[in-house]
Design a protein around this motif. Sequence first.
Motif, PDB file in Angstrom:
ATOM      1  N   SER A  86       0.835  -1.194   0.000  1.00  0.00           N
ATOM      2  CA  SER A  86       0.000   0.000   0.000  1.00  0.00           C
ATOM      3  C   SER A  86       0.865   1.235   0.000  1.00  0.00           C
ATOM      4  CB  SER A  86      -0.965   0.062   1.173  1.00  0.00           C
ATOM      5  OG  SER A  86      -0.827  -0.896   2.102  1.00  0.00           O
ATOM      6  N   THR A  87       0.221   2.335  -0.302  1.00  0.00           N
ATOM      7  CA  THR A  87       0.917   3.616  -0.343  1.00  0.00           C
ATOM      8  C   THR A  87       0.482   4.450   0.838  1.00  0.00           C
ATOM      9  OG1 THR A  87       1.044   3.547  -2.739  1.00  0.00           O
ATOM     10  CG2 THR A  87       1.314   5.694  -1.720  1.00  0.00           C
ATOM     11  N   VAL A  88       1.451   5.038   1.502  1.00  0.00           N
ATOM     12  CA  VAL A  88       1.175   5.950   2.610  1.00  0.00           C
ATOM     13  C   VAL A  88       1.660   7.332   2.178  1.00  0.00           C
ATOM     14  CG1 VAL A  88       3.346   5.388   3.788  1.00  0.00           C
ATOM     15  CG2 VAL A  88       1.483   6.337   5.089  1.00  0.00           C
ATOM     16  N   ARG A  89       0.838   8.344   2.433  1.00  0.00           N
ATOM     17  CA  ARG A  89       1.174   9.716   2.049  1.00  0.00           C
ATOM     18  C   ARG A  89       1.448  10.538   3.296  1.00  0.00           C
ATOM     19  NH1 ARG A  89      -1.516   7.452  -1.665  1.00  0.00           N
ATOM     20  NH2 ARG A  89      -1.773   8.064  -3.800  1.00  0.00           N
ATOM     21  N   PHE A  90       2.411  11.454   3.161  1.00  0.00           N
ATOM     22  CA  PHE A  90       2.780  12.321   4.271  1.00  0.00           C
ATOM     23  C   PHE A  90       3.217  13.653   3.692  1.00  0.00           C
ATOM     24  CE2 PHE A  90       5.863   9.033   3.300  1.00  0.00           C
ATOM     25  CZ  PHE A  90       6.966   9.749   2.877  1.00  0.00           C
ATOM     26  N   THR A  91       3.419  14.646   4.542  1.00  0.00           N
ATOM     27  CA  THR A  91       3.726  16.004   4.087  1.00  0.00           C
ATOM     28  C   THR A  91       4.903  16.040   3.121  1.00  0.00           C
ATOM     29  OG1 THR A  91       2.889  16.929   6.142  1.00  0.00           O
ATOM     30  CG2 THR A  91       4.331  18.336   4.836  1.00  0.00           C
ATOM     31  N   GLY A  92       5.958  15.291   3.384  1.00  0.00           N
ATOM     32  CA  GLY A  92       7.163  15.325   2.555  1.00  0.00           C
ATOM     33  C   GLY A  92       7.109  14.449   1.325  1.00  0.00           C
ATOM     34  N   GLY A  93       6.031  13.678   1.123  1.00  0.00           N
ATOM     35  CA  GLY A  93       5.935  12.824  -0.057  1.00  0.00           C
ATOM     36  C   GLY A  93       5.034  11.636   0.167  1.00  0.00           C
ATOM     37  N   SER A  94       5.417  10.507  -0.427  1.00  0.00           N
ATOM     38  CA  SER A  94       4.654   9.275  -0.272  1.00  0.00           C
ATOM     39  C   SER A  94       5.609   8.100  -0.365  1.00  0.00           C
ATOM     40  CB  SER A  94       3.560   9.166  -1.331  1.00  0.00           C
ATOM     41  OG  SER A  94       4.144   9.097  -2.625  1.00  0.00           O
ATOM     42  N   ALA A  95       5.165   6.948   0.125  1.00  0.00           N
ATOM     43  CA  ALA A  95       5.987   5.746   0.090  1.00  0.00           C
ATOM     44  C   ALA A  95       5.088   4.538  -0.133  1.00  0.00           C
ATOM     45  CB  ALA A  95       6.757   5.584   1.393  1.00  0.00           C
ATOM     46  N   THR A  96       5.586   3.586  -0.908  1.00  0.00           N
ATOM     47  CA  THR A  96       4.910   2.313  -1.071  1.00  0.00           C
ATOM     48  C   THR A  96       5.609   1.321  -0.166  1.00  0.00           C
ATOM     49  OG1 THR A  96       4.330   2.814  -3.350  1.00  0.00           O
ATOM     50  CG2 THR A  96       4.275   0.495  -2.708  1.00  0.00           C
ATOM     51  N   CYS A 151       3.180  -0.744  10.243  1.00  0.00           N
ATOM     52  CA  CYS A 151       1.909  -1.307   9.783  1.00  0.00           C
ATOM     53  C   CYS A 151       0.959  -1.482  10.961  1.00  0.00           C
ATOM     54  CB  CYS A 151       2.146  -2.651   9.100  1.00  0.00           C
ATOM     55  SG  CYS A 151       3.004  -2.469   7.536  1.00  0.00           S
ATOM     56  N   THR A 152      -0.290  -1.192  10.692  1.00  0.00           N
ATOM     57  CA  THR A 152      -1.361  -1.408  11.656  1.00  0.00           C
ATOM     58  C   THR A 152      -2.407  -2.283  10.963  1.00  0.00           C
ATOM     59  OG1 THR A 152      -2.740   0.457  10.964  1.00  0.00           O
ATOM     60  CG2 THR A 152      -0.976   0.932  12.560  1.00  0.00           C
ATOM     61  N   PRO A 153      -3.373  -2.807  11.684  1.00  0.00           N
ATOM     62  CA  PRO A 153      -4.434  -3.566  11.029  1.00  0.00           C
ATOM     63  C   PRO A 153      -5.196  -2.744   9.978  1.00  0.00           C
ATOM     64  CG  PRO A 153      -4.466  -3.988  13.381  1.00  0.00           C
ATOM     65  CD  PRO A 153      -3.468  -2.892  13.154  1.00  0.00           C
ATOM     66  N   GLU A 154      -5.197  -1.428  10.122  1.00  0.00           N
ATOM     67  CA  GLU A 154      -5.872  -0.555   9.163  1.00  0.00           C
ATOM     68  C   GLU A 154      -4.985  -0.199   7.975  1.00  0.00           C
ATOM     69  OE1 GLU A 154      -5.706   0.421  12.575  1.00  0.00           O
ATOM     70  OE2 GLU A 154      -7.556  -0.697  12.906  1.00  0.00           O
ATOM     71  N   GLY A 155      -3.708  -0.573   8.018  1.00  0.00           N
ATOM     72  CA  GLY A 155      -2.782  -0.250   6.939  1.00  0.00           C
ATOM     73  C   GLY A 155      -1.574   0.499   7.474  1.00  0.00           C
ATOM     74  N   PRO A 156      -0.694   0.916   6.570  1.00  0.00           N
ATOM     75  CA  PRO A 156       0.528   1.590   7.024  1.00  0.00           C
ATOM     76  C   PRO A 156       0.237   2.987   7.541  1.00  0.00           C
ATOM     77  CG  PRO A 156       0.419   1.592   4.636  1.00  0.00           C
ATOM     78  CD  PRO A 156      -0.733   0.770   5.116  1.00  0.00           C
ATOM     79  N   ARG A 157       1.034   3.413   8.502  1.00  0.00           N
ATOM     80  CA  ARG A 157       0.908   4.746   9.076  1.00  0.00           C
ATOM     81  C   ARG A 157       2.296   5.375   9.145  1.00  0.00           C
ATOM     82  NH1 ARG A 157      -3.592   3.939   7.912  1.00  0.00           N
ATOM     83  NH2 ARG A 157      -5.357   3.665   9.269  1.00  0.00           N
ATOM     84  N   ALA A 158       2.372   6.658   8.833  1.00  0.00           N
ATOM     85  CA  ALA A 158       3.623   7.414   8.934  1.00  0.00           C
ATOM     86  C   ALA A 158       3.450   8.467  10.014  1.00  0.00           C
ATOM     87  CB  ALA A 158       3.953   8.079   7.600  1.00  0.00           C
ATOM     88  N   LYS A 159       4.496   8.653  10.806  1.00  0.00           N
ATOM     89  CA  LYS A 159       4.448   9.720  11.802  1.00  0.00           C
ATOM     90  C   LYS A 159       5.792  10.427  11.828  1.00  0.00           C
ATOM     91  CE  LYS A 159       5.719   7.045  15.869  1.00  0.00           C
ATOM     92  NZ  LYS A 159       5.390   6.716  17.231  1.00  0.00           N
TER      93      LYS A 159
END
Length: 167
Positions: A86-96, A151-159
Amino acid sequence: MRKWRSAVVTAAWVAVGTAAGALGAWQLAGSDAGDGDAAHSRPLDEAAVRRALARASNAPADTGAPPPSTATGSAKPTSPPAAERSTVRFTGGSATVECRADGTVRLISWSPADGFHIDDDVERGPAAVVRLEAEPADDDEQEDLHYEIHCTPEGPRAKVVQDKDDD
């Protein structure tokens, strides 16, 4: 005579440009049949890619369900569940990323947002947490953004986290 020729050439160029624009708009409008699978609609997730490939090859789509059992009663060995990308998006960009069955995460690819670049010392995993740093491209006033992705059960999370090197 010279002004007349110039006017004809200009009119011809305008007509060709208008025709090309109209043809492009017609092609673009006709390429989206309303099912939302056109390339310009949105990126495809993994299930949509499988469906599109199945349609293209006239093969049944992989629904993720186990194959039907055979009448012989022999059990087939089962493989571990595949990692989910999955792809996670954050202020500085995104990551798969891949969220793996064992609870670890692996960074597959990343892309900076406009005005940022991703620092070279990326921690890709697989690990409980992967890390990357988004740095503002031309702004010394703005802080670098250090991210941890898990990774969480809901999907990836970035902090955003404090840089380990800042003391």
